[in-house]
Write a protein that holds these residues in place. Sequence first.
Motif, short mmCIF file in Angstrom:
data_model
loop_
_atom_site.label_atom_id
_atom_site.label_comp_id
_atom_site.label_asym_id
_atom_site.label_seq_id
_atom_site.Cartn_x
_atom_site.Cartn_y
_atom_site.Cartn_z
N PRO A 1 0.83 -1.21 0.00
CA PRO A 1 0.00 0.00 0.00
C PRO A 1 0.86 1.25 0.00
O PRO A 1 2.00 1.23 0.45
N PRO A 2 0.31 2.36 -0.52
CA PRO A 2 1.03 3.62 -0.39
C PRO A 2 1.24 3.95 1.08
O PRO A 2 0.48 3.52 1.95
N SER A 3 2.28 4.68 1.39
CA SER A 3 2.55 5.02 2.78
C SER A 3 1.39 5.78 3.40
O SER A 3 0.77 6.62 2.75
N ASN A 4 1.08 5.45 4.64
CA ASN A 4 0.05 6.15 5.42
C ASN A 4 -1.35 5.96 4.86
O ASN A 4 -2.24 6.76 5.13
N GLU A 5 -1.57 4.89 4.07
CA GLU A 5 -2.92 4.63 3.56
C GLU A 5 -3.29 3.19 3.89
O GLU A 5 -2.46 2.28 3.74
N PRO A 6 -4.54 2.94 4.30
CA PRO A 6 -4.93 1.58 4.69
C PRO A 6 -5.16 0.66 3.51
O PRO A 6 -5.09 -0.55 3.67
N LEU A 7 -5.44 1.19 2.32
CA LEU A 7 -5.74 0.37 1.16
C LEU A 7 -4.59 0.44 0.17
O LEU A 7 -3.92 1.46 0.05
N SER A 8 -4.41 -0.64 -0.59
CA SER A 8 -3.28 -0.68 -1.52
C SER A 8 -3.49 0.23 -2.71
O SER A 8 -2.54 0.76 -3.28
N GLN A 9 -4.74 0.41 -3.14
CA GLN A 9 -5.06 1.25 -4.30
C GLN A 9 -4.45 0.71 -5.59
O GLN A 9 -4.38 1.43 -6.59
N LEU A 10 -4.00 -0.54 -5.58
CA LEU A 10 -3.32 -1.09 -6.75
C LEU A 10 -4.20 -2.03 -7.55
O LEU A 10 -3.76 -2.61 -8.54
N GLY A 11 -5.45 -2.21 -7.14
CA GLY A 11 -6.40 -2.95 -7.96
C GLY A 11 -6.35 -4.45 -7.80
O GLY A 11 -6.54 -5.18 -8.78
N LYS A 12 -6.13 -4.95 -6.57
CA LYS A 12 -6.08 -6.40 -6.37
C LYS A 12 -7.40 -7.05 -6.75
O LYS A 12 -7.45 -7.97 -7.57
N ARG A 13 -8.49 -6.57 -6.15
CA ARG A 13 -9.79 -7.18 -6.41
C ARG A 13 -10.22 -6.95 -7.85
O ARG A 13 -10.79 -7.84 -8.49
N ARG A 14 -9.94 -5.76 -8.39
CA ARG A 14 -10.31 -5.48 -9.78
C ARG A 14 -9.58 -6.42 -10.74
O ARG A 14 -10.15 -6.86 -11.75
N THR A 15 -8.34 -6.75 -10.41
CA THR A 15 -7.59 -7.69 -11.24
C THR A 15 -8.23 -9.07 -11.19
O THR A 15 -8.36 -9.75 -12.22
N LEU A 16 -8.65 -9.50 -10.01
CA LEU A 16 -9.29 -10.82 -9.90
C LEU A 16 -10.63 -10.85 -10.62
O LEU A 16 -11.03 -11.88 -11.18
N ILE A 17 -11.35 -9.73 -10.62
CA ILE A 17 -12.60 -9.67 -11.38
C ILE A 17 -12.31 -9.89 -12.86
O ILE A 17 -13.01 -10.65 -13.55
N GLU A 18 -11.28 -9.24 -13.37
CA GLU A 18 -10.93 -9.40 -14.78
C GLU A 18 -10.52 -10.84 -15.08
O GLU A 18 -10.88 -11.41 -16.11
N LEU A 19 -9.76 -11.46 -14.19
CA LEU A 19 -9.34 -12.84 -14.40
C LEU A 19 -10.53 -13.80 -14.33
O LEU A 19 -10.57 -14.81 -15.04
N THR A 20 -11.51 -13.48 -13.48
CA THR A 20 -12.72 -14.30 -13.42
C THR A 20 -13.45 -14.27 -14.75
O THR A 20 -13.87 -15.31 -15.28
N ALA A 21 -13.60 -13.08 -15.32
CA ALA A 21 -14.27 -12.96 -16.62
C ALA A 21 -13.45 -13.64 -17.71
O ALA A 21 -14.01 -14.30 -18.61
N THR A 22 -12.13 -13.48 -17.66
CA THR A 22 -11.26 -14.11 -18.66
C THR A 22 -11.40 -15.63 -18.62
O THR A 22 -11.52 -16.29 -19.66
N ALA A 23 -11.41 -16.18 -17.42
CA ALA A 23 -11.56 -17.64 -17.28
C ALA A 23 -12.89 -18.10 -17.84
O ALA A 23 -12.97 -19.13 -18.54
N THR A 24 -13.95 -17.37 -17.55
CA THR A 24 -15.28 -17.76 -18.03
C THR A 24 -15.32 -17.77 -19.55
O THR A 24 -15.82 -18.73 -20.17
N ARG A 25 -14.81 -16.72 -20.19
CA ARG A 25 -14.84 -16.65 -21.65
C ARG A 25 -13.96 -17.71 -22.29
O ARG A 25 -14.17 -18.10 -23.44
N ASP A 26 -12.95 -18.17 -21.54
CA ASP A 26 -12.03 -19.16 -22.10
C ASP A 26 -12.51 -20.59 -21.87
O ASP A 26 -11.79 -21.54 -22.20
N GLY A 27 -13.71 -20.75 -21.30
CA GLY A 27 -14.25 -22.09 -21.12
C GLY A 27 -13.86 -22.75 -19.81
O GLY A 27 -14.02 -23.97 -19.66
N HIS A 28 -13.36 -21.97 -18.86
CA HIS A 28 -13.04 -22.51 -17.54
C HIS A 28 -14.16 -22.18 -16.55
O HIS A 28 -15.12 -21.48 -16.89
N VAL A 29 -14.03 -22.68 -15.33
CA VAL A 29 -15.06 -22.51 -14.32
C VAL A 29 -14.43 -21.83 -13.10
O VAL A 29 -13.83 -22.50 -12.25
#
Length: 712
Positions: free
Chosen positions: A430-458
């Motif tokens: 995380p950035p100094s003095n901030e509680p959240l990373s602001q680097l998009g961890k969950r947003r990245t996993l959302i994108e990977l979830t959609a990518t997996a679905t479109r690629d025929g995975h579960v």
Amino acid sequence: MTLLHLDLQVIGSAAGWQVKLVRDGAEVAEHTMARATGQGAQPAVAGGLTPAELDAVLQRIRARTCQAADPERLGTQLYAGLVAPVWPQIDAALAGIERLELGLDLHGARELAYLPWELMRGPDGYLARGLDRGGSVVEVAITRRNPRATIAFPPLRHPLRYLFVIGTALNDSVRAGAECFGVLRLIGDRIQQRIIQRPSQTELGALVEAFQPHVIHLISHGEIDPATGAASLRLYDDTIDREVTVGGDALAERLVRKAVAPAMVVLSACASGAPLAPGDCEPLATSLVRAGVPIVIAMAGEIDDVACRLFARSFGEALAQDQPPVWAAMTGRRAALRSTELPADAVDWAMIELFLGGDIASDVAVAPAADNPDAALIDGWLRRSDVDLLPSFNGKRSAAPFCGRLDIVEAFYQLMAERRPPVLCITARPPSNEPLSQLGKRRTLIELTATATRDGHVPVPLLLHRKHPEGYPRSEAELLRRLASAIKRTRAAYGLAPRDGVLAGALTATDQDAWSDALTADLVALRDDARTTHALIAQRSGNVVVLLNDVHEYGTGTPYLLQTLVTSFGLGAAGRVIPVVLTFRYGSPHDDTLLDVTEGEKRRSCFGPPMRLEPFAPGEDMLAYQRVLLQPYRSAPDAATRRWFLELRQRPMVDRVQRWFAKGTQGYPGKLWSDGFQVALEAAMPDEANNFRGIVRPASDDDLLALVRKQP
């Protein structure tokens, strides 16, 4: 729409060139186009440009120093030499026609292929503008037809597999290509995208063979050999660690694999189309068609951002909305021609060229999801996903679009192909003095979830966050209970028959070995049932993948997960690997545990090297800003609901934009939807007198594209 396809077949002769107007294989009219005396092959037109004058006009077009009369004079000469003698026959055939394709067949006169025939201008204006037929519009497509090797290619059907290849480092010189990449990624969540940056030629060929894309979009530098006139692209060569030039035949070897071609190739590189300089070499795009690619869209020269954006927007929407991409490209070309953002003497609109195999219909479109059960299935899985896949408000996104992270997405593909260890760990500080990373961890996993679905995975996502109503699991048993619930929700989303979970029963006891065995049993059953129920998943050898967010928050479940639960088979067993993706933020009591299992002396083989989320690097940040500005995602304030584009024509302006927006984001993706970013945007907007500060300009694509679809 009613389409008329006419071919103009050109064959060289001693007196000049024989031109035949052909309809449905039958000759309608013919004439001889006279040859001007001089070094280069040029049509001679009485009262027109002399050979020296024509060469000078082409040189100014290449140098982007056109004089006001250059486009009109050159376009008039090209029309007069090639089309004017047979125009009465063309005009007579237009009754009841809504679309006219003029297919230029120059393979018998390749010495003429260097000229920008797309610029042809008749008595009523540029043909590309369309023809006014007394209240109706005849759209005109000028295409280049070439013989094509009769090999297989995938039909255009959703979900499209779209491969972006970034051949060189992203910088000012390929800003138009980068913007094209950014715009297309915004359009149509149904497109299955894969993006690779600076692959070697060997890697490119292997990737095309494995991914089997419908569309390959190659973004690179193009150049012309001044001695031979041959066109080439610059691609990375890992054997010597530098860029090399690759000609058309060599590129075709990488894109056409095992006698299968992609359905379409887009070359976002100048000089990939007509070279605009005389010579005996055919355009690079022609080499791809000859090798078997049905449709190639190429660029004759450097394209202004405006023209590129309008083309890309129209083309991308066609792919997403089941429209013919060839005609969508023509709409984008016509919009650029009419745009008030371009100078009156600009020829950028004519630099976008379409090359088609002689056997390919120009009105071929993407098969709609209604006619494609696979696309309908994937759309349904995405809608029923246990993840917020960014629903829209009033047709606009409710969160910032996914930006960057190409290395992580590619690592995910390697994970699912079992070409890397089964646990992919994504870390953030995380950035100094901030509680959240602001680097998009969950947003990245959302994108990977959609990518997996479109690629025929579960995918089985457990994407918890601080504000989740149930909070984080804080123990081993609670983590497994959450996973059992996630498996149950995934079974429902995929329409699988109900099954009593083994894990739920095992958790009534205290045997942790039995817990892990039960989890594996439930995940393998999910995979097997999905393959049995859905042929699409079986055909693609789809697998289950578990995605876990913020594993540093799992209390005693964190070391249990990292040290015990995942093994060399992920969450599976021998012969039944179940891959895992997890995110971890440093700054928790479990930092040492993660370092031990991923990088330290106690490193476990099931973990690959951690993928680190970092603030956007220079260049990557510009793409992120442009993507966000072009895709509204907030309902307020007013500036956030409108589309903007960045003006990046000069290096000082690029530096200024980076500094301006960096104040509001510091390069952190999580701040792209913050008030700080909006403050920077509003400061860069036009003032009341409409004086632009040179940073952002309104992107009026929607209005302009709607207009040109109705009027010439």
